[in-house]
Design a protein around this motif. Structure first.
Motif, PDB file in Angstrom:
ATOM      1  N   ALA A 246     -37.936 -25.856  32.609  1.00  0.00           N
ATOM      2  CA  ALA A 246     -39.038 -25.496  31.718  1.00  0.00           C
ATOM      3  C   ALA A 246     -38.529 -24.708  30.511  1.00  0.00           C
ATOM      4  N   VAL A 247     -37.614 -23.778  30.753  1.00  0.00           N
ATOM      5  CA  VAL A 247     -37.049 -22.982  29.662  1.00  0.00           C
ATOM      6  C   VAL A 247     -36.271 -23.883  28.709  1.00  0.00           C
ATOM      7  N   PHE A 248     -35.568 -24.864  29.243  1.00  0.00           N
ATOM      8  CA  PHE A 248     -34.824 -25.814  28.414  1.00  0.00           C
ATOM      9  C   PHE A 248     -35.757 -26.523  27.431  1.00  0.00           C
ATOM     10  N   GLU A 249     -36.922 -26.954  27.910  1.00  0.00           N
ATOM     11  CA  GLU A 249     -37.862 -27.649  27.035  1.00  0.00           C
ATOM     12  C   GLU A 249     -38.384 -26.736  25.932  1.00  0.00           C
ATOM     13  N   VAL A 250     -38.720 -25.499  26.287  1.00  0.00           N
ATOM     14  CA  VAL A 250     -39.230 -24.561  25.285  1.00  0.00           C
ATOM     15  C   VAL A 250     -38.135 -24.191  24.288  1.00  0.00           C
ATOM     16  N   ALA A 251     -36.935 -23.936  24.769  1.00  0.00           N
ATOM     17  CA  ALA A 251     -35.824 -23.583  23.882  1.00  0.00           C
ATOM     18  C   ALA A 251     -35.474 -24.743  22.956  1.00  0.00           C
ATOM     19  N   THR A 252     -35.596 -25.961  23.458  1.00  0.00           N
ATOM     20  CA  THR A 252     -35.334 -27.135  22.619  1.00  0.00           C
ATOM     21  C   THR A 252     -36.305 -27.203  21.454  1.00  0.00           C
ATOM     22  N   HIS A 253     -37.555 -26.809  21.705  1.00  0.00           N
ATOM     23  CA  HIS A 253     -38.539 -26.796  20.611  1.00  0.00           C
ATOM     24  C   HIS A 253     -38.130 -25.780  19.540  1.00  0.00           C
ATOM     25  N   ALA A 254     -37.680 -24.603  19.958  1.00  0.00           N
ATOM     26  CA  ALA A 254     -37.210 -23.612  18.987  1.00  0.00           C
ATOM     27  C   ALA A 254     -36.016 -24.149  18.210  1.00  0.00           C
ATOM     28  N   ASN A 255     -35.121 -24.831  18.911  1.00  0.00           N
ATOM     29  CA  ASN A 255     -33.958 -25.429  18.248  1.00  0.00           C
ATOM     30  C   ASN A 255     -34.389 -26.502  17.245  1.00  0.00           C
ATOM     31  N   ASP A 256     -35.403 -27.285  17.603  1.00  0.00           N
ATOM     32  CA  ASP A 256     -35.929 -28.293  16.681  1.00  0.00           C
ATOM     33  C   ASP A 256     -36.469 -27.646  15.405  1.00  0.00           C
ATOM     34  N   GLN A 257     -37.123 -26.508  15.562  1.00  0.00           N
ATOM     35  CA  GLN A 257     -37.647 -25.805  14.389  1.00  0.00           C
ATOM     36  C   GLN A 257     -36.507 -25.375  13.466  1.00  0.00           C
ATOM     37  N   LEU A 258     -35.413 -24.908  14.053  1.00  0.00           N
ATOM     38  CA  LEU A 258     -34.262 -24.511  13.237  1.00  0.00           C
ATOM     39  C   LEU A 258     -33.609 -25.720  12.577  1.00  0.00           C
ATOM     40  N   ILE A 259     -33.568 -26.839  13.271  1.00  0.00           N
ATOM     41  CA  ILE A 259     -33.023 -28.068  12.683  1.00  0.00           C
ATOM     42  C   ILE A 259     -33.864 -28.478  11.476  1.00  0.00           C
TER      43      ILE A 259
END
Length: 391
Positions: A306-319
């Motif tokens: 679950a944390v991986f999915e949420v962190a991926t969204h934050a990473n997408d925002q930075l991308i």
């Protein structure tokens, strides 16, 4: 599958997703900007902050003379600007988003504004979620605690309104420095109100329905602060990077919730991952609260997913922010034309990116003590980003 193999798979997924998302983002995001010739400017792009009217408030009428309103008196009832500045600067030493490290890269005339706005953001967070002792048995959801938090936030809302009305601020360091800053810059008052309202909505720790709701919180709480920092800059070109700041602020909101996760469980008994993510990964709040201390392997695995999915969204925002910055570079005719005024607010992306990278290395374990270790390399990373104009 072993934990080591799972970590490699996740890391590979994020790295492969980077290149794929870069292409998709370039085609899916279009931004059009128009600037009025007057004191206000408007932006036509698909971000939440367009809902805030860009009518900038004129600087308030001068307050009392320094001898009566700003200088220390014998009874210590008033604070001087210098003492308020010193207090606010010390507040930023322990701030998670590392605004203290960004200060040297902010143009001189805007440094007080950077310190005041970052301190206000920290003060609002503290007001909505004051630290609880380990022995505290009540959460912010209780009536007395929630009411107390609302009163503290109402104080800040009223203080900001009074400052714009030209009234003498309360003898509180952040309020004193904020008055000095608002008196010398033309700000959009709505952004201040959004910062307060975002925190007010979090009183009682209501759950986030989905990741979008979590990102919207970051837009209101942090992107608004970055917009105000842009308005503090001596160059009118600073607004060109606003859409970059929108995505950075959204990532900041997500990372704030992730970084506070262990403390929210220990002191408040709440699991604040988005509800839809928890459902997808079969993470139940009661299981996390009841078994996290005994290191239940199955619960830890589900939680890490679950944390991986949420962190991926934050990473997408930075991308997305990185892609948008490249567009700004192209529009401005090269990196040499990206001045400090435009780039300083964007530097908030660096500590967020490094925290996410650290989280990835420990296989998305929010309880790892490694997450609480300060990065000695962060100042160097900040300097390199500043020199290269890259995030």
């Amino acid at each position: 599958m072993s934990v080591h193999t799972l970590a490699i798979c996740r890391r590979s997924a994020m790295q492969q997703g980077y290149s794929c998302r870069m292409g998709a983002i370039r085609t899916s995001h279009s931004h059009s900007h128009s600037h009025d010739e007057g004191s206000s400017h408007s932006h036509s792009h698909t971000h939440t902050h367009t809902q805030t009217a860009r009518v900038q408030e004129p600087a308030p009428k001068p307050l009392d003379s320094p001898s009566t309103s700003s200088s220390p008196q014998s009874d210590g009832s008033r604070l001087s600007i210098s003492r308020a500045h010193q207090y606010c600067a010390s507040m930023l030493q322990s701030s998670f988003m590392s605004p203290k490290l960004i200060t040297p890269f902010v143009p001189g005339p805007s440094r007080d504004a950077h310190i005041a706005l970052s301190s206000l953001s920290a003060a609002l967070k503290h007001a909505s979620h004051p630290p609880l002792t380990s022995s505290a048995s009540i959460s912010m959801a209780s009536g007395s605690s929630a009411a107390s938090a609302r009163l503290r936030l109402q104080f800040w809302k009223q203080t900001i309104q009074d400052i714009f009305a030209g009234k003498t601020p309360p003898s509180e360091p952040v309020a004193v420095l904020l008055t000095e800053v608002i008196g010398t810059h033309s700000y959009t008052r709505g952004f201040f109100m959004r910062m307060v309202d975002a925190r007010m909505a979090r009183v009682g720790d209501p759950p986030f329905a989905n990741i979008s709701a979590l990102a919207d919180y970051g837009e209101a709480a942090y992107s608004s602060m970055l917009y105000l920092l842009g308005e503090s800059m001596p160059s009118v070109r600073a607004v060109a990077a606003e859409h970059v700041c929108s995505h950075i602020g959204r990532a900041m909101g997500v990372v704030e919730v992730l970084s506070d996760f262990p403390g929210m469980i220990e002191r408040r008994g709440r699991v604040l991952l988005p509800v839809d993510v928890m459902v997808r990964h079969a993470v139940r709040e009661e299981d996390v609260l009841r078994r996290i201390d005994v290191s239940d392997t199955e619960i830890r695995r589900k939680l890490a997913d679950a944390v991986f999915e949420v962190a991926t969204h934050a990473n997408d925002q930075l991308i997305t922010a990185r892609t948008m910055l490249e567009e700004v570079v192209s529009q401005q005719g090269g990196r040499k034309n990206i001045d400090d005024a435009m780039f300083a607010p964007v530097l908030f992306a660096i500590p967020i990116r490094m925290w996410l990278e650290k989280l990835e290395k420990i296989d998305f374990d929010l309880f790892s003590p490694k997450l609480r270790v300060k990065d000695w390399i962060l100042p160097w990373k900040m300097y390199w980003a500043y020199r290269s104009r890259k995030i």
